[in-house]
Design a protein around this motif. Structure first.
Motif, PDB file in Angstrom:
ATOM      1  N   ILE A 154       0.856  -1.179   0.000  1.00 39.72           N
ATOM      2  CA  ILE A 154       0.000   0.000   0.000  1.00 39.72           C
ATOM      3  C   ILE A 154       0.894   1.230   0.000  1.00 39.72           C
ATOM      4  O   ILE A 154       1.848   1.305   0.775  1.00 39.72           O
ATOM      5  CB  ILE A 154      -0.924   0.047   1.242  1.00 39.72           C
ATOM      6  CG1 ILE A 154      -1.798  -1.197   1.327  1.00 39.72           C
ATOM      7  CG2 ILE A 154      -1.811   1.299   1.206  1.00 39.72           C
ATOM      8  CD1 ILE A 154      -2.600  -1.291   2.623  1.00 39.72           C
ATOM      9  N   SER A 155       0.580   2.181  -0.876  1.00 38.70           N
ATOM     10  CA  SER A 155       1.358   3.407  -0.923  1.00 38.70           C
ATOM     11  C   SER A 155       0.440   4.585  -1.211  1.00 38.70           C
ATOM     12  O   SER A 155      -0.365   4.537  -2.146  1.00 38.70           O
ATOM     13  CB  SER A 155       2.435   3.308  -2.005  1.00 38.70           C
ATOM     14  OG  SER A 155       3.232   4.479  -2.039  1.00 38.70           O
ATOM     15  N   ALA A 156       0.532   5.616  -0.387  1.00 42.17           N
ATOM     16  CA  ALA A 156      -0.223   6.861  -0.596  1.00 42.17           C
ATOM     17  C   ALA A 156       0.764   7.996  -0.711  1.00 42.17           C
ATOM     18  O   ALA A 156       1.702   8.088   0.090  1.00 42.17           O
ATOM     19  CB  ALA A 156      -1.183   7.103   0.562  1.00 42.17           C
ATOM     20  N   ARG A 157       0.570   8.858  -1.705  1.00 46.18           N
ATOM     21  CA  ARG A 157       1.482   9.960  -1.936  1.00 46.18           C
ATOM     22  C   ARG A 157       0.710  11.268  -2.115  1.00 46.18           C
ATOM     23  O   ARG A 157      -0.009  11.448  -3.109  1.00 46.18           O
ATOM     24  CB  ARG A 157       2.334   9.699  -3.190  1.00 46.18           C
ATOM     25  CG  ARG A 157       3.384   8.631  -3.019  1.00 46.18           C
ATOM     26  CD  ARG A 157       4.508   9.111  -2.111  1.00 46.18           C
ATOM     27  NE  ARG A 157       5.497   8.063  -1.838  1.00 46.18           N
ATOM     28  CZ  ARG A 157       5.413   7.187  -0.857  1.00 46.18           C
ATOM     29  NH1 ARG A 157       4.379   7.225  -0.032  1.00 46.18           N
ATOM     30  NH2 ARG A 157       6.353   6.289  -0.681  1.00 46.18           N
ATOM     31  N   GLY A 158       0.829  12.146  -1.128  1.00 44.80           N
ATOM     32  CA  GLY A 158       0.279  13.487  -1.240  1.00 44.80           C
ATOM     33  C   GLY A 158      -1.209  13.552  -1.489  1.00 44.80           C
ATOM     34  O   GLY A 158      -1.685  14.413  -2.250  1.00 44.80           O
ATOM     35  N   LEU A 159      -1.979  12.666  -0.845  1.00 51.43           N
ATOM     36  CA  LEU A 159      -3.426  12.631  -1.085  1.00 51.43           C
ATOM     37  C   LEU A 159      -4.110  13.880  -0.545  1.00 51.43           C
ATOM     38  O   LEU A 159      -3.969  14.226   0.635  1.00 51.43           O
ATOM     39  CB  LEU A 159      -4.043  11.395  -0.437  1.00 51.43           C
ATOM     40  CG  LEU A 159      -3.647  10.034  -1.021  1.00 51.43           C
ATOM     41  CD1 LEU A 159      -4.309   8.914  -0.236  1.00 51.43           C
ATOM     42  CD2 LEU A 159      -3.988   9.945  -2.498  1.00 51.43           C
ATOM     43  N   VAL A 160      -4.851  14.532  -1.410  1.00 48.55           N
ATOM     44  CA  VAL A 160      -5.647  15.699  -1.044  1.00 48.55           C
ATOM     45  C   VAL A 160      -7.082  15.440  -1.480  1.00 48.55           C
ATOM     46  O   VAL A 160      -7.334  14.991  -2.606  1.00 48.55           O
ATOM     47  CB  VAL A 160      -5.125  16.984  -1.720  1.00 48.55           C
ATOM     48  CG1 VAL A 160      -6.062  18.157  -1.445  1.00 48.55           C
ATOM     49  CG2 VAL A 160      -3.717  17.301  -1.248  1.00 48.55           C
ATOM     50  N   LYS A 161      -8.025  15.700  -0.574  1.00 54.05           N
ATOM     51  CA  LYS A 161      -9.442  15.558  -0.908  1.00 54.05           C
ATOM     52  C   LYS A 161     -10.245  16.619  -0.190  1.00 54.05           C
ATOM     53  O   LYS A 161     -10.124  16.785   1.029  1.00 54.05           O
ATOM     54  CB  LYS A 161      -9.955  14.165  -0.514  1.00 54.05           C
ATOM     55  CG  LYS A 161     -11.410  13.933  -0.931  1.00 54.05           C
ATOM     56  CD  LYS A 161     -11.579  13.978  -2.439  1.00 54.05           C
ATOM     57  CE  LYS A 161     -13.026  13.849  -2.861  1.00 54.05           C
ATOM     58  NZ  LYS A 161     -13.196  13.941  -4.335  1.00 54.05           N
ATOM     59  N   ARG A 162     -11.043  17.341  -0.960  1.00 58.29           N
ATOM     60  CA  ARG A 162     -11.916  18.380  -0.419  1.00 58.29           C
ATOM     61  C   ARG A 162     -13.366  18.011  -0.671  1.00 58.29           C
ATOM     62  O   ARG A 162     -13.709  17.469  -1.723  1.00 58.29           O
ATOM     63  CB  ARG A 162     -11.612  19.732  -1.051  1.00 58.29           C
ATOM     64  CG  ARG A 162     -10.193  20.246  -0.830  1.00 58.29           C
ATOM     65  CD  ARG A 162      -9.986  21.577  -1.540  1.00 58.29           C
ATOM     66  NE  ARG A 162      -8.629  22.086  -1.354  1.00 58.29           N
ATOM     67  CZ  ARG A 162      -7.599  21.732  -2.128  1.00 58.29           C
ATOM     68  NH1 ARG A 162      -7.791  20.887  -3.148  1.00 58.29           N
ATOM     69  NH2 ARG A 162      -6.405  22.230  -1.903  1.00 58.29           N
ATOM     70  N   PHE A 163     -14.206  18.327   0.293  1.00 58.08           N
ATOM     71  CA  PHE A 163     -15.654  18.234   0.123  1.00 58.08           C
ATOM     72  C   PHE A 163     -16.205  19.637   0.331  1.00 58.08           C
ATOM     73  O   PHE A 163     -16.399  20.072   1.468  1.00 58.08           O
ATOM     74  CB  PHE A 163     -16.261  17.254   1.123  1.00 58.08           C
ATOM     75  CG  PHE A 163     -15.787  15.831   0.948  1.00 58.08           C
ATOM     76  CD1 PHE A 163     -16.325  15.031  -0.040  1.00 58.08           C
ATOM     77  CD2 PHE A 163     -14.784  15.314   1.758  1.00 58.08           C
ATOM     78  CE1 PHE A 163     -15.888  13.720  -0.223  1.00 58.08           C
ATOM     79  CE2 PHE A 163     -14.339  14.018   1.593  1.00 58.08           C
ATOM     80  CZ  PHE A 163     -14.892  13.209   0.605  1.00 58.08           C
ATOM     81  N   GLY A 164     -16.393  20.358  -0.768  1.00 54.52           N
ATOM     82  CA  GLY A 164     -16.779  21.756  -0.650  1.00 54.52           C
ATOM     83  C   GLY A 164     -15.643  22.547  -0.034  1.00 54.52           C
ATOM     84  O   GLY A 164     -14.509  22.521  -0.514  1.00 54.52           O
ATOM     85  N   ASN A 165     -15.937  23.252   1.053  1.00 57.07           N
ATOM     86  CA  ASN A 165     -14.920  24.046   1.739  1.00 57.07           C
ATOM     87  C   ASN A 165     -14.148  23.246   2.784  1.00 57.07           C
ATOM     88  O   ASN A 165     -13.226  23.781   3.420  1.00 57.07           O
ATOM     89  CB  ASN A 165     -15.560  25.270   2.409  1.00 57.07           C
ATOM     90  CG  ASN A 165     -16.133  26.245   1.402  1.00 57.07           C
ATOM     91  OD1 ASN A 165     -15.576  26.416   0.316  1.00 57.07           O
ATOM     92  ND2 ASN A 165     -17.254  26.884   1.749  1.00 57.07           N
ATOM     93  N   VAL A 166     -14.531  21.989   2.973  1.00 58.66           N
ATOM     94  CA  VAL A 166     -13.886  21.148   3.987  1.00 58.66           C
ATOM     95  C   VAL A 166     -12.735  20.373   3.357  1.00 58.66           C
ATOM     96  O   VAL A 166     -12.912  19.661   2.358  1.00 58.66           O
ATOM     97  CB  VAL A 166     -14.896  20.163   4.608  1.00 58.66           C
ATOM     98  CG1 VAL A 166     -14.194  19.243   5.607  1.00 58.66           C
ATOM     99  CG2 VAL A 166     -16.031  20.915   5.284  1.00 58.66           C
TER     100      VAL A 166
END
Length: 236
Positions: free
Chosen positions: A3-15
């Motif tokens: 498993i590898s995650a790199r720089g994950l960004v997730k927005r839900f609206g303003n959150v």
């Protein structure tokens, strides 16, 4: 890495649910994604499972890019979402048989996993009539029946009574001992201690600490704190 995650960004609206989350899980390891409610744990697991697309960053499972090679990535993993809901219009056995067909498995696997999760007495019950605890057992059975290389488990002990928790913990530890890589989301340190060897502490969408649980125990011993107090301090 399994498993590898790199720089994950997730927005839900303003959150901002995730703000640059990066980590690795080695094959055969058992790791807890530890943090309070709303920390970004479930969002991370859903991205790894290919159910949610990140705004930026990348994720790999078994060496396959989750977004670019979704079929290959999903083939090697099992996923237990939080508040998992099986197909309510099917019986317990029909749920497992349907999953077996999707995975290209035979009836013998259905019988095996029903025995593992003690579901035989519920085989003809409609999933809609099950208690939350029994639905959780069914969902766990559906997640592990194909003996996946990687297991993503979001609060796997939710709704289970104490005896069933003990059996599920023993089952998951046995799977891990046979080579299944586990990433377990939880907000409870004692569950992390019982199921995993390493923790990734996440808060407000950011990884604030990661390392061996024994490292946390040493910090607690050196400072005279409880391990839960150490984790709480890391998240401030």
């Amino acid at each position: 890495m399994c498993i590898s995650a790199r720089g994950l960004v997730k927005r839900f609206g303003n959150v901002v649910a995730l703000n640059g989350v990066s980590f690795d899980v080695q094959c055969g390891d058992a790791v807890a994604l530890l943090g309070p409610n709303g920390a970004g744990k479930s969002t991370t697991l859903r991205i790894l499972a290919g159910l949610l697309r990140p705004d930026s960053g990348s994720a790999q499972v078994c060496g396959f890019d989750v977004q670019r090679q979704p079929r290959e990535a999903k083939a090697c993993l099992g996923f237990l979402p939080e508040d998992a809901v099986p197909f309510l219009n099917l019986t317990v056995r029909e749920n497992l048989e349907y999953m077996a067909v999707l995975r290209g498995l035979g009836d013998s696997v259905v019988d095996e996993v029903m025995d593992l999760l003690e579901l035989r007495d519920l085989a003809r019950r409609m999933a809609s009539s099950l208690s939350r605890g029994n639905r959780q057992r069914l969902a766990i059975a559906m997640a592990i029946m194909h003996k996946p290389k990687v297991l993503l488990l979001d609060e796997p002990l939710n709704y289970l009574d104490i005896p069933t928790q003990e059996k599920v913990i023993a089952l998951l530890k046995e799977l891990n001992s046979k080579g299944t890589t586990m990433l377990v989301s939880t907000h409870i340190m004692s569950i992390a201690e019982r199921l995993t060897r390493r923790v990734i502490v996440i808060n407000k969408g950011t990884v604030v600490w990661q390392g061996e649980i024994n490292e946390l125990r040493k910090i607690a011993a050196d400072t005279g704190e409880r391990i839960e107090e150490v984790v709480a301090r890391l998240m401030r």
